[in-house]
Write a protein that holds these residues in place. Structure first.
Motif, PDB file in Angstrom:
ATOM      1  N   GLY A 199      17.895 -36.263  -9.832  1.00 32.20           N
ATOM      2  CA  GLY A 199      18.393 -36.619 -11.154  1.00 32.20           C
ATOM      3  C   GLY A 199      17.878 -35.750 -12.277  1.00 32.20           C
ATOM      4  O   GLY A 199      18.008 -36.116 -13.444  1.00 32.20           O
ATOM      5  N   SER A 202      19.712 -35.183 -15.615  1.00 32.29           N
ATOM      6  CA  SER A 202      20.754 -36.205 -15.694  1.00 32.29           C
ATOM      7  C   SER A 202      20.341 -37.378 -16.575  1.00 32.29           C
ATOM      8  O   SER A 202      21.156 -38.260 -16.856  1.00 32.29           O
ATOM      9  CB  SER A 202      21.101 -36.728 -14.293  1.00 32.29           C
ATOM     10  OG  SER A 202      21.686 -35.717 -13.509  1.00 32.29           O
ATOM     11  N   GLU A 248      24.027 -32.368 -18.714  1.00 33.37           N
ATOM     12  CA  GLU A 248      24.480 -33.212 -17.599  1.00 33.37           C
ATOM     13  C   GLU A 248      24.539 -34.689 -17.949  1.00 33.37           C
ATOM     14  O   GLU A 248      25.385 -35.427 -17.438  1.00 33.37           O
ATOM     15  CB  GLU A 248      23.581 -32.979 -16.382  1.00 33.37           C
ATOM     16  CG  GLU A 248      23.791 -31.627 -15.739  1.00 33.37           C
ATOM     17  CD  GLU A 248      22.961 -31.446 -14.485  1.00 33.37           C
ATOM     18  OE1 GLU A 248      23.002 -32.344 -13.619  1.00 33.37           O
ATOM     19  OE2 GLU A 248      22.274 -30.419 -14.385  1.00 33.37           O
ATOM     20  N   TYR A 249      23.635 -35.148 -18.808  1.00 31.76           N
ATOM     21  CA  TYR A 249      23.671 -36.566 -19.152  1.00 31.76           C
ATOM     22  C   TYR A 249      24.915 -36.884 -19.978  1.00 31.76           C
ATOM     23  O   TYR A 249      25.407 -38.014 -19.947  1.00 31.76           O
ATOM     24  CB  TYR A 249      22.393 -36.984 -19.880  1.00 31.76           C
ATOM     25  CG  TYR A 249      22.089 -36.217 -21.157  1.00 31.76           C
ATOM     26  CD1 TYR A 249      22.590 -36.629 -22.377  1.00 31.76           C
ATOM     27  CD2 TYR A 249      21.280 -35.085 -21.128  1.00 31.76           C
ATOM     28  CE1 TYR A 249      22.309 -35.943 -23.549  1.00 31.76           C
ATOM     29  CE2 TYR A 249      20.982 -34.388 -22.283  1.00 31.76           C
ATOM     30  CZ  TYR A 249      21.503 -34.804 -23.488  1.00 31.76           C
ATOM     31  OH  TYR A 249      21.231 -34.117 -24.638  1.00 31.76           O
ATOM     32  N   ARG A 252      27.823 -36.843 -17.403  1.00 36.92           N
ATOM     33  CA  ARG A 252      27.657 -38.028 -16.549  1.00 36.92           C
ATOM     34  C   ARG A 252      28.316 -39.253 -17.165  1.00 36.92           C
ATOM     35  O   ARG A 252      28.832 -40.125 -16.462  1.00 36.92           O
ATOM     36  CB  ARG A 252      26.158 -38.273 -16.332  1.00 36.92           C
ATOM     37  CG  ARG A 252      25.820 -39.425 -15.400  1.00 36.92           C
ATOM     38  CD  ARG A 252      24.312 -39.562 -15.247  1.00 36.92           C
ATOM     39  NE  ARG A 252      23.948 -40.764 -14.524  1.00 36.92           N
ATOM     40  CZ  ARG A 252      23.802 -40.872 -13.207  1.00 36.92           C
ATOM     41  NH1 ARG A 252      24.007 -39.811 -12.456  1.00 36.92           N
ATOM     42  NH2 ARG A 252      23.472 -42.004 -12.642  1.00 36.92           N
ATOM     43  N   ASN A 258      31.572 -38.033  -9.986  1.00 39.23           N
ATOM     44  CA  ASN A 258      30.200 -37.557  -9.837  1.00 39.23           C
ATOM     45  C   ASN A 258      30.224 -36.033  -9.788  1.00 39.23           C
ATOM     46  O   ASN A 258      30.441 -35.423  -8.748  1.00 39.23           O
ATOM     47  CB  ASN A 258      29.577 -38.119  -8.559  1.00 39.23           C
ATOM     48  CG  ASN A 258      29.461 -39.628  -8.613  1.00 39.23           C
ATOM     49  OD1 ASN A 258      28.909 -40.186  -9.552  1.00 39.23           O
ATOM     50  ND2 ASN A 258      29.999 -40.304  -7.601  1.00 39.23           N
ATOM     51  N   GLU A 283      36.698 -34.379 -18.399  1.00 38.64           N
ATOM     52  CA  GLU A 283      35.291 -34.447 -18.837  1.00 38.64           C
ATOM     53  C   GLU A 283      35.012 -33.431 -19.946  1.00 38.64           C
ATOM     54  O   GLU A 283      34.293 -33.720 -20.910  1.00 38.64           O
ATOM     55  CB  GLU A 283      34.357 -34.211 -17.656  1.00 38.64           C
ATOM     56  CG  GLU A 283      34.323 -35.335 -16.633  1.00 38.64           C
ATOM     57  CD  GLU A 283      35.442 -35.279 -15.612  1.00 38.64           C
ATOM     58  OE1 GLU A 283      35.541 -36.199 -14.783  1.00 38.64           O
ATOM     59  OE2 GLU A 283      36.224 -34.290 -15.632  1.00 38.64           O
ATOM     60  N   TYR A 349      19.061 -43.217 -17.963  1.00 35.69           N
ATOM     61  CA  TYR A 349      20.267 -42.702 -17.318  1.00 35.69           C
ATOM     62  C   TYR A 349      21.495 -43.202 -18.060  1.00 35.69           C
ATOM     63  O   TYR A 349      21.661 -44.405 -18.254  1.00 35.69           O
ATOM     64  CB  TYR A 349      20.359 -43.182 -15.864  1.00 35.69           C
ATOM     65  CG  TYR A 349      19.607 -42.331 -14.875  1.00 35.69           C
ATOM     66  CD1 TYR A 349      20.067 -41.062 -14.535  1.00 35.69           C
ATOM     67  CD2 TYR A 349      18.439 -42.797 -14.281  1.00 35.69           C
ATOM     68  CE1 TYR A 349      19.387 -40.281 -13.620  1.00 35.69           C
ATOM     69  CE2 TYR A 349      17.745 -42.022 -13.366  1.00 35.69           C
ATOM     70  CZ  TYR A 349      18.222 -40.757 -13.043  1.00 35.69           C
ATOM     71  OH  TYR A 349      17.549 -39.983 -12.145  1.00 35.69           O
ATOM     72  N   LYS A 354      25.706 -44.951 -11.410  1.00 32.70           N
ATOM     73  CA  LYS A 354      26.171 -43.808 -10.625  1.00 32.70           C
ATOM     74  C   LYS A 354      25.043 -43.263  -9.751  1.00 32.70           C
ATOM     75  O   LYS A 354      23.859 -43.459 -10.053  1.00 32.70           O
ATOM     76  CB  LYS A 354      26.706 -42.712 -11.549  1.00 32.70           C
ATOM     77  CG  LYS A 354      27.901 -43.143 -12.378  1.00 32.70           C
ATOM     78  CD  LYS A 354      28.362 -42.067 -13.333  1.00 32.70           C
ATOM     79  CE  LYS A 354      29.194 -41.021 -12.645  1.00 32.70           C
ATOM     80  NZ  LYS A 354      29.796 -40.071 -13.615  1.00 32.70           N
TER      81      LYS A 354
END
Length: 526
Positions: A199, A202, A248-249, A252, A258, A283, A349, A354
């Protein structure tokens, strides 16, 4: 309650850099040499005494006969490039205790060369030093930089030294760490550290003290993150972040898919195993429009693309940044507290339901340039940094009794100046945690990766040799057109078609086809 516990654990996980050691592999061996026959001649006794002294010296610095034999007979010197600034205490130790340990253990003097953190990465001064033949023997590197340097012929294949000169490393580090640095059958860097990486990037690292002040107990959606950023700006004058919308967060939280980033413009769908053209994805649209909205609210700083401050979050300029496996306590909090003493950090997160993916074993390694003739000495140097608890503590924390003391089996720092990077040295098998971490947290941290799933790209590195021209043109178009969109400066609707057209003109089809070919081959051989 579960989410609250997660944030607490994440806040503590800090260790990425320095955390948890537990085991102690580091007791020095006791002298067991025969001191000789009292009835022997004076010459024999003298010879035997010399042998005894040598054996005692080896016992003090080595753990067994096999390892002691690796110590070269002749003194040599290596130059190691690090980033940042050498602290006064580090300079003192490198002139005394550290240097003596290097000589005693591996008969090698170590000279450190510091460069600004802005030079870290492909295309920086280190690459120029290698290209121009400037002499140095090692420098830290990450997988992406290593892939770039390998394609340019800058790195040395270290396969021959790995088995011979890393005996303790092999005991304390997972050999999977090499996977990120394998190219065409060779190994082009020696990883260091042994820490959870599931992670990584993330999570979002926020100011927990601000969270408490505004009565927020969790951040699990992008709406939550927006609300937090708005209140932090209103009450504390902080911008949201200097990071782009490709964080990435952020991605996400934009969909149910994913996705894991692979390279410029390409992400991987972990469920379908497909390469995703990021600019044509929902996205990308969602992330750009989020940043457009934040920019309109003055949450994004006007100088987001020209800022020269390396770590704005630590400088108390922003209210959040990417997290690193919960290691914020060590990665971010110390620097932040030098500006805001009462500041606390935590990681959350986005979309906590996820899966968590492990994209690499470890992000840091030591490269050896093709210009060096001392790969064996570099391997011995890295091995020493990961040899045992005593060595790991020495190089990360300094001299016990002077720089730190042990309290109930944990390190309490006396010296707060940076030595060898704690986040680089830290190894869950051998390093000693500091008093900042509870036993409960340490137990969770050591098992952090148990819940992480290996990303499809784990161990995959791209060889850009066949698409060097296309990649250069794509990177240029991305910087010119995509980056301002991902910074919130340009809106999505008015600019997306031009971006698509320019990437196609730059050779996108050839670029993605080559990467797809390599990725398919990688998956077929897993």
């Amino acid at each position: 309650m579960k989410k609250k516990l997660l944030s607490t654990i994440l806040a503590g996980t800090l260790l990425l850099s320095v955390l948890t050691g537990c085991g102690s592999d580091g007791n020095q061996g006791s002298t067991s040499s025969d001191t000789g026959n009292a009835s022997g001649s004076t010459e024999e006794q003298s010879t035997q005494q010399e042998s005894t002294n040598a054996s005692e010296s080896n016992d003090e610095t080595g753990d067994n006969e096999g390892e002691a034999s690796l110590r070269p007979e002749t003194l040599d010197k290596i130059t190691v490039v690090l980033f940042g600034e050498e602290s006064p205490r580090m300079q003192e130790l490198m002139e005394n205790e550290f240097q003596q340990m290097f000589i005693d253990e591996i008969n090698t003097e170590v000279e450190l060369m510091y460069l600004p953190w802005t030079e870290n990465g492909a295309g920086g001064k280190v690459d120029l030093m290698i290209a121009s033949g400037q002499e140095f023997d090692a420098c830290i590197v990450d997988p992406r930089w290593a892939a770039s340097s390998y394609s340019k012929g800058y790195l040395q294949d270290l396969s021959e030294v790995i088995d011979t000169y890393l005996p303790d490393w092999h005991e304390n580090v997972d050999p999977t760490a090499f996977d990120a640095y394998r190219f065409d059958g060779g190994v082009y860097a020696i990883p260091i550290g042994n820490k959870p990486t599931g992670g990584v990037y993330s999570t979002v690292c926020v100011r927990q003290d601000i969270m408490d002040a505004i009565d927020m107990d969790n951040i699990s959606t992008l709406d939550d993150l927006t609300a937090y950023a708005q209140k932090a700006k209103e009450q504390y004058g902080l911008y949201a972040t200097y990071e782009l919308a490709t964080a990435e967060y952020i991605i996400r939280g934009t969909s149910d898919r994913n996705l894991i980033p692979l390279c410029t413009g390409i992400w991987i769908d972990q469920d379908t195993k497909e390469l995703v053209n990021f600019i044509e994805s929902p996205e990308f649209e969602a992330a750009v429009k989020l940043y457009n909205d934040w920019y309109a609210q003055d949450l994004i700083p006007k100088d987001i693309l020209t800022n020269t401050v390396t770590l704005p979050f630590q400088a108390n300029m922003t209210s959040f940044m990417r997290g690193t496996c919960g290691t914020t306590l060590i990665e971010n909090e110390p620097g932040l507290q030098s500006v805001v003493p009462e500041a606390k950090t935590a990681e959350y997160y986005i979309a906590p339901e996820k899966p968590i993916y492990k994209k690499s074993y470890e992000n840091t390694a030591f490269q050896v340039p093709v210009t060096s003739t001392k790969a064996d000495r570099v391997a011995l140097f890295v091995n020493l940094l990961q040899k045992n608890t005593e060595m790991a503590n020495l190089f990360a924390y300094g001299v016990e009794g002077t720089d730190y003391e042990l309290i109930d089996g944990k390190v309490s720092k006396i010296n707060t100046e940076e030595l060898f990077y704690e986040w680089m040295i830290y190894n869950v098998k051998i390093s000693t945690p500091t008093t900042a971490y509870t036993d409960e947290f340490m137990e969770v941290y050591k098992n952090w990766d148990d819940k992480a799933l290996p990303a499809l790209s784990f161990g995959f590195s791209i060889d850009y040799s066949n698409v060097q021209t296309e990649k250069a043109q794509i990177d240029s178009a991305w910087e010119e057109l995509a980056t301002p969109m991902l910074a919130g400066l340009k809106d999505y609707d008015s600019n997306i078609e031009e971006l698509k057209a320019e990437l196609k003109k730059a050779g996108w089809d050839t670029y993605i086809a080559e990467i797809q070919r390599q990725f398919d081959e990688f998956l077929a051989n897993k």
